[in-house]
Design a protein around this motif. Structure first.
Motif, PDB file in Angstrom:
ATOM      1  N   PHE A  41       0.828  -1.200   0.000  1.00  0.00           N
ATOM      2  CA  PHE A  41       0.000   0.000   0.000  1.00  0.00           C
ATOM      3  C   PHE A  41       0.865   1.253   0.000  1.00  0.00           C
ATOM      4  CE2 PHE A  41      -2.418   3.273   2.364  1.00  0.00           C
ATOM      5  CZ  PHE A  41      -3.405   3.461   1.432  1.00  0.00           C
ATOM      6  N   LEU A  42       1.973   1.214   0.722  1.00  0.00           N
ATOM      7  CA  LEU A  42       2.912   2.332   0.762  1.00  0.00           C
ATOM      8  C   LEU A  42       4.314   1.821   0.457  1.00  0.00           C
ATOM      9  CD1 LEU A  42       1.827   4.397   3.894  1.00  0.00           C
ATOM     10  CD2 LEU A  42       1.805   5.177   1.539  1.00  0.00           C
ATOM     11  N   ASP A  52       1.881   5.762  -2.601  1.00  0.00           N
ATOM     12  CA  ASP A  52       0.956   4.671  -2.819  1.00  0.00           C
ATOM     13  C   ASP A  52       0.535   4.698  -4.292  1.00  0.00           C
ATOM     14  OD1 ASP A  52      -0.622   6.885  -2.919  1.00  0.00           O
ATOM     15  OD2 ASP A  52      -1.914   6.358  -1.229  1.00  0.00           O
ATOM     16  N   TYR A  53      -0.485   3.926  -4.648  1.00  0.00           N
ATOM     17  CA  TYR A  53      -0.872   3.863  -6.059  1.00  0.00           C
ATOM     18  C   TYR A  53      -1.377   5.213  -6.577  1.00  0.00           C
ATOM     19  CZ  TYR A  53      -0.279  -1.135  -6.735  1.00  0.00           C
ATOM     20  OH  TYR A  53       0.268  -2.375  -6.886  1.00  0.00           O
ATOM     21  N   PHE A 444      -6.327   1.135  -7.057  1.00  0.00           N
ATOM     22  CA  PHE A 444      -5.897   0.576  -5.780  1.00  0.00           C
ATOM     23  C   PHE A 444      -5.975  -0.935  -5.754  1.00  0.00           C
ATOM     24  CE2 PHE A 444      -8.069   4.678  -4.824  1.00  0.00           C
ATOM     25  CZ  PHE A 444      -6.899   5.406  -4.692  1.00  0.00           C
TER      26      PHE A 444
END
Length: 446
Positions: A41-42, A52-53, A444
């Motif tokens: 995620f990070l 992130d994305y 995401f």
């Protein structure tokens, strides 16, 4: 993230070497694209920065658009019109954007968010076209500064209440009263004006029309996305309060998009038409973001990236025509197919991308936003239907008026297109078709 910031800062030392800066910006975008393979995620955490994305997609868009806008501004280099200063301003703007999309602290986010105004204002005032560029620059400056000051006060309030300004760990308001609504509106207002929301969009067409091609490309390609990015980062702090205001922002986004689309149908200035179309697209993005659903968030991100590439390419095309015939009026610059037939193909490709025809990123994002808004309320189908119909209408109007008809009689000959121009247009169009194959790279999804 620090290595990309240092690489961009080092490029500022080579501001007198135009080709070196161009080459290394595209190398930087390629190297950054290779970081898409992470499953976290990070990533890239350190020095109060992370990615992130969401950040990944917008940073990649920023590097790419800045590289393309330097390629599109060869006239500045040819005329030796402060070309070194021009490169310095663009690279400083890129550093501000990289910081905005990567910092993990709300206060640093606000500082870098507002810092991007300075190089943009210098671009408009220094390399703009008409004497009205001073008024356009002041409009942009005061609209955004006036709306951003309440956000700064709200950030201090959050720090006082929670003791932390780290994104994801800050104090969240879970009460619905007058004070919480005041903080909500004041903190969201900065992002809504930057987006720009209908009724506060007057600065955008003025800035676009008076800006040079580089200013128009970076405004449409990246700076409008700062508003959407700010909403995504700030909305979780006010998720409880936002539930009571979703109807207001969704209706304002859709109705505003319809009204702006009607204004596009009576425009004769091609840059003004493309600028107003950006307001219509961002109205749909606003509606998708405010639903706070997974479909709405990811669809808005995809539309922002697709619109950034497509709108930047259309401004680049408009500038190519302006350099040849000396006017932006579609009433004079008609019949472009007669003496620029090769450009007609690129006008068609970017126009259908602007109206969201498949297979483009705009189409994928709009489908996701439609699902989220119709799932939220079926009444939105009426406004969305009108918005999509009018979006196709003004795009076809722009294409047909500019390409067909009797061409400019005083123009005896001109270059139908150069290799550099076709390459720039290809680099705008190619990601719109390729990224839809791997749409998860911009969302995401794991």
């Amino acid at each position: 993230m620090l290595k990309f910031l240092i690489a961009t800062a080092v490029l500022m030392m080579f501001a007198s070497m135009w080709e070196v800066v161009q080459f290394f910006l595209f190398v930087l975008s390629f190297v950054f694209f290779l970081k898409c393979s992470h499953d976290f995620f990070l990533c890239g955490l350190g020095y109060m920065m992370g990615m992130d994305y969401l950040s990944f997609a917008l940073i990649l868009l920023s590097i790419r658009v800045v590289g393309l806008m330097i390629c599109s501004s060869q006239k500045i280099k040819k005329n030796e019109y402060f070309s070194g200063g021009f490169l310095l301003v663009n690279l400083f703007l890129l550093i501000c954007l990289l910081l905005t999309f990567s910092v993990m602290n709300y206060l640093f986010f606000y500082i870098s968010f507002e810092s991007s105004l300075i190089p943009t204002l210098i671009l408009i005032l220094g390399w703009g076209y008409q004497p009205e560029r001073v008024q356009a620059g002041l409009y942009m400056l005061f609209y955004t500064l006036f709306a951003s000051l309440p956000l700064l006060i709200c950030i201090f309030m959050l720090y006082n209440a929670g003791g932390s300004l780290i994104i994801g760990m800050s104090y969240k308001i879970m009460e619905l009263n007058f004070e919480s609504m005041l903080w909500y509106v004041s903190s969201m207002f900065a992002s809504l004006v930057k987006l720009p929301m209908y009724l506060f969009h007057i600065w955008l067409p003025k800035a676009h029309v008076e800006a040079p091609v580089a200013g128009s490309m970076i405004l449409a390609g990246v700076l409008l996305k700062l508003g959407g990015y700010g909403i995504i980062r700030i909305l979780p702090l006010f998720s409880f309060v936002n539930k009571s205001f979703v109807w207001l922002w969704v209706s304002l986004g859709i109705v505003g998009g319809v009204l702006v689309s009607l204004m596009c149908l009576r425009e004769v200035d091609i840059k003004s038409l493309i600028a107003y179309s950006s307001v219509a697209h961002m109205g749909m993005v606003l509606g998708g973001l405010m639903t706070s659903s997974w479909w709405g968030m990811t669809g808005s991100l995809v539309v922002m990236v697709g619109h950034g590439l497509c709108s930047s390419g259309l401004f680049c095309l408009a500038n190519m025509v302006y350099e040849r015939i000396g006017t932006r009026s579609m009433l004079i610059g008609k019949g472009l197919l007669s003496f620029m037939p090769s450009m007609g193909f690129w006008w068609f490709l970017l126009s259908i991308g602007n109206m969201g025809a498949p297979p483009t990123l705009n189409f994928a994002g709009e489908v996701q936003i439609l699902c989220s808004l119709i799932g939220w309320s079926k009444i939105t189908m009426i406004g969305l239907g009108m918005l999509l119909f009018l979006s196709a209408s003004y795009t076809i109007y722009m294409y047909s008026i500019s390409q067909h008809g009797l061409f400019y009689s005083l123009l005896f000959s001109c270059s139908p297109g150069k290799i550099r121009e076709f390459l720039i247009l290809l680099l705008h169009r190619l990601p719109l078709n390729i990224l839809i194959v791997k749409i998860s790279a911009l969302t995401f999804m794991p």
